[in-house]
Design an enzyme around this catalytic site. Structure first.
Site, PDB file in Angstrom:
ATOM      1  N   ARG A 173     -26.555   7.601   8.890  1.00  0.00           N
ATOM      2  CA  ARG A 173     -26.821   8.489   7.765  1.00  0.00           C
ATOM      3  C   ARG A 173     -25.747   9.572   7.633  1.00  0.00           C
ATOM      4  O   ARG A 173     -25.767  10.347   6.696  1.00  0.00           O
ATOM      5  CB  ARG A 173     -28.203   9.152   7.924  1.00  0.00           C
ATOM      6  CG  ARG A 173     -29.362   8.181   7.882  1.00  0.00           C
ATOM      7  CD  ARG A 173     -30.679   8.904   7.703  1.00  0.00           C
ATOM      8  NE  ARG A 173     -30.974   9.796   8.802  1.00  0.00           N
ATOM      9  CZ  ARG A 173     -31.721   9.462   9.847  1.00  0.00           C
ATOM     10  NH1 ARG A 173     -32.235   8.260   9.931  1.00  0.00           N
ATOM     11  NH2 ARG A 173     -31.956  10.325  10.809  1.00  0.00           N
ATOM     12  N   ARG A 177     -15.758  11.533   5.860  1.00  0.00           N
ATOM     13  CA  ARG A 177     -15.053  11.553   4.579  1.00  0.00           C
ATOM     14  C   ARG A 177     -13.585  11.896   4.789  1.00  0.00           C
ATOM     15  O   ARG A 177     -13.267  12.839   5.505  1.00  0.00           O
ATOM     16  CB  ARG A 177     -15.694  12.592   3.645  1.00  0.00           C
ATOM     17  CG  ARG A 177     -17.144  12.262   3.318  1.00  0.00           C
ATOM     18  CD  ARG A 177     -17.767  13.343   2.479  1.00  0.00           C
ATOM     19  NE  ARG A 177     -19.165  13.046   2.193  1.00  0.00           N
ATOM     20  CZ  ARG A 177     -20.091  13.942   1.958  1.00  0.00           C
ATOM     21  NH1 ARG A 177     -19.777  15.233   1.967  1.00  0.00           N
ATOM     22  NH2 ARG A 177     -21.346  13.588   1.717  1.00  0.00           N
ATOM     23  N   ARG A 249     -41.195  14.919  17.806  1.00  0.00           N
ATOM     24  CA  ARG A 249     -40.497  16.159  18.133  1.00  0.00           C
ATOM     25  C   ARG A 249     -41.068  17.253  17.237  1.00  0.00           C
ATOM     26  O   ARG A 249     -41.455  17.000  16.090  1.00  0.00           O
ATOM     27  CB  ARG A 249     -38.991  16.028  17.881  1.00  0.00           C
ATOM     28  CG  ARG A 249     -38.312  14.951  18.692  1.00  0.00           C
ATOM     29  CD  ARG A 249     -38.264  15.265  20.167  1.00  0.00           C
ATOM     30  NE  ARG A 249     -37.327  16.363  20.452  1.00  0.00           N
ATOM     31  CZ  ARG A 249     -37.140  16.869  21.668  1.00  0.00           C
ATOM     32  NH1 ARG A 249     -37.858  16.414  22.691  1.00  0.00           N
ATOM     33  NH2 ARG A 249     -36.264  17.830  21.864  1.00  0.00           N
ATOM     34  N   ARG A 279     -29.653  25.186  15.471  1.00  0.00           N
ATOM     35  CA  ARG A 279     -29.016  25.792  14.307  1.00  0.00           C
ATOM     36  C   ARG A 279     -29.667  27.128  13.985  1.00  0.00           C
ATOM     37  O   ARG A 279     -30.747  27.448  14.484  1.00  0.00           O
ATOM     38  CB  ARG A 279     -29.111  24.868  13.094  1.00  0.00           C
ATOM     39  CG  ARG A 279     -30.532  24.541  12.627  1.00  0.00           C
ATOM     40  CD  ARG A 279     -30.520  23.534  11.495  1.00  0.00           C
ATOM     41  NE  ARG A 279     -31.860  23.227  10.995  1.00  0.00           N
ATOM     42  CZ  ARG A 279     -32.118  22.411   9.988  1.00  0.00           C
ATOM     43  NH1 ARG A 279     -31.116  21.822   9.346  1.00  0.00           N
ATOM     44  NH2 ARG A 279     -33.363  22.167   9.602  1.00  0.00           N
ATOM     45  N   GLU A 300     -33.511  27.817  15.459  1.00  0.00           N
ATOM     46  CA  GLU A 300     -34.366  26.633  15.472  1.00  0.00           C
ATOM     47  C   GLU A 300     -34.217  25.890  16.795  1.00  0.00           C
ATOM     48  O   GLU A 300     -33.106  25.546  17.193  1.00  0.00           O
ATOM     49  CB  GLU A 300     -33.976  25.729  14.297  1.00  0.00           C
ATOM     50  CG  GLU A 300     -34.992  24.684  13.926  1.00  0.00           C
ATOM     51  CD  GLU A 300     -34.631  24.024  12.601  1.00  0.00           C
ATOM     52  OE1 GLU A 300     -34.416  22.800  12.612  1.00  0.00           O
ATOM     53  OE2 GLU A 300     -34.570  24.729  11.563  1.00  0.00           O
ATOM     54  N   TYR A 348     -39.852   8.943   9.140  1.00  0.00           N
ATOM     55  CA  TYR A 348     -39.184  10.122   8.590  1.00  0.00           C
ATOM     56  C   TYR A 348     -38.869   9.850   7.128  1.00  0.00           C
ATOM     57  O   TYR A 348     -38.199   8.873   6.795  1.00  0.00           O
ATOM     58  CB  TYR A 348     -37.896  10.452   9.348  1.00  0.00           C
ATOM     59  CG  TYR A 348     -37.231  11.671   8.767  1.00  0.00           C
ATOM     60  CD1 TYR A 348     -37.680  12.942   9.107  1.00  0.00           C
ATOM     61  CD2 TYR A 348     -36.211  11.557   7.827  1.00  0.00           C
ATOM     62  CE1 TYR A 348     -37.105  14.071   8.549  1.00  0.00           C
ATOM     63  CE2 TYR A 348     -35.639  12.680   7.258  1.00  0.00           C
ATOM     64  CZ  TYR A 348     -36.092  13.930   7.628  1.00  0.00           C
ATOM     65  OH  TYR A 348     -35.541  15.045   7.047  1.00  0.00           O
ATOM     66  N   ASP A 350     -37.537  11.608   3.354  1.00  0.00           N
ATOM     67  CA  ASP A 350     -37.065  12.714   2.532  1.00  0.00           C
ATOM     68  C   ASP A 350     -38.077  12.959   1.420  1.00  0.00           C
ATOM     69  O   ASP A 350     -38.900  12.101   1.101  1.00  0.00           O
ATOM     70  CB  ASP A 350     -35.686  12.398   1.944  1.00  0.00           C
ATOM     71  CG  ASP A 350     -34.572  12.505   2.977  1.00  0.00           C
ATOM     72  OD1 ASP A 350     -34.704  13.322   3.902  1.00  0.00           O
ATOM     73  OD2 ASP A 350     -33.586  11.756   2.857  1.00  0.00           O
TER      74      ASP A 350
END
Length: 383
Positions: A173, A177, A249, A279, A300, A348, A350
């Site tokens: 995922r 680039r 988790r 983060r 976090e 999971y 989105d």
């Protein structure tokens, strides 16, 4: 509808518009599930209470659907990460790995073709022809230096296991680039709801055929009181964990405030394993159209979920998948219930996929009714 998050709200609204009377139950004291947003009392900043949720999709119908309930304003997720370069110097880099990241990290001024050649011929481990694990995929993709700086430590903290124990699919995922595009997502439609996700879900639930009951725990015995139950809670929880608990988790958030701009971006990852948090998120940057002098941030931390914790990320390794198969078999024997959403299908998802599956589920239910056909336990197979 068990759960007042996206799944319950979208399915409930669609069925209410078709003439059904809908009851939405949620054990929490608010709607929105983990998408819940609320104004911080101290700073006035709109906070993503359970961690950042950025809306991105290529699904035109879903994009039109959410914009029908709330104005979505342009937002591009530009993630930064703090880590060490090959010389051991700490720096701030862009994610996903892009041409700027590569040039900055290695101290070079490569053009796209040169960077591609450098990574694929000098950095990538081409001896790995069929990567099976997260670690092998990263080494095959970007090589050891970039892997150890940006992926290894973060992954160990996020998942609590070595990257060599995780499937390669997790890393697929994350693109590399060979240009200066630092937009974390690549979808056609990207944005943030102007007044937050809770305001949007409140409007979805605002229908005369829908009754919402908060701080109400669902028990399987209540299913008999309804024609059909759509359950978006934990799949194993519906069966009182009789076969054991599926692994998740969870996240812990350490809140702190700052007068001014703390980090200059919404999301700053920390790639080093020695830094205990994954983060820091600075929430006023998720709504760049607003102005706030004060700022609220969250460190976090990721860890294994206990029975008392909010489950965030399904682990879905070999043991969990075996147990999931047993629960799926139980679910398919149950009558009058359909399992939906991230927890109900132990996947999971989105937000856009959650909404797409909710719309498809509602339509599938209505079609089954019209054709006098049985309603399946799953409209999307968990396995």
């Amino acid at each position: 509808m068990v759960g007042a998050g996206l799944s319950g709200a979208v399915i409930g609204r669609h069925l209410a518009e078709a003439g059904h009377k809908i009851t939405v139950l949620d054990s929490r004291d608010h709607i929105g599930g983990n998408c819940h947003t609320a104004r911080d009392a101290e700073t006035g900043v709109m906070v993503h209470v359970y961690g950042p949720h950025i809306f991105h999709t290529d699904d035109a119908e879903v994009w039109g659907y959410v914009n029908g309930f709330e104005s979505f304003l342009p937002y591009k997720n530009r993630v930064k990460t703090t880590s060490l370069d090959p010389e051991g110097r700490r720096g701030v880099f862009s994610l996903p790995v892009n041409l700027h990241t590569i040039n900055q990290f290695f101290g070079k001024t490569l053009r796209p073709e040169e960077a591609h050649e450098f990574i694929t011929e000098e950095q990538a481990d081409i001896s790995i022809t069929d990567p099976q694990t997260f670690e092998e995929q990263a080494l095959r993709f970007v090589g050891r230096d970039l892997y150890e700086a940006f992926f290894k430590g973060y992954t160990i903290k996020q998942w609590g296991v070595a990257p060599s124990a995780l499937p390669a699919s997790i890393l697929k995922r994350l693109p590399v680039r060979f240009n200066y595009d630092d937009n974390y997502f690549f979808h056609k439609y990207q944005g943030m709801p102007e007044n937050g996700y809770t305001a949007m879900i409140e409007k979805i639930l605002d229908h005369p055929g829908i009754t919402v009951k908060l701080e109400t725990v669902f028990d399987q015995s209540q299913a008999a009181d309804y024609d059909h139950v759509f359950y978006s809670g934990p799949l194993d929880g519906y069966f009182d964990y009789q076969l054991g608990r599926l692994g998740y988790r969870t996240l812990d958030f350490e809140r702190f405030t700052h007068q001014g701009d703390y980090q200059g971006c919404a999301v700053m990852n920390y790639g080093e394993e020695a830094v205990p948090y994954t983060r820091i998120t600075e929430h006023k940057h998720f709504a760049p159209w607003e102005n706030h002098d004060g700022s609220v941030c969250y460190r976090e931390f990721s860890r294994a979920a206990t029975p008392e914790d909010i489950p965030y990320y399904p682990i879905r390794q070999v043991e969990e998948k075996a147990l999931l198969g047993e629960y799926v078999a139980l679910a398919e024997q149950a009558e009058g219930v359909t399992f939906v959403g991230r927890l109900g299908t132990y996947r999971y998802l989105d937000m856009d996929v959650t909404i797409r599956e909710a719309l498809d589920t509602a339509r599938g239910f209505l079609a089954a009714q019209e054709n006098r056909a049985p309603v399946p336990a799953f409209f999307v197979a968990p396995l």
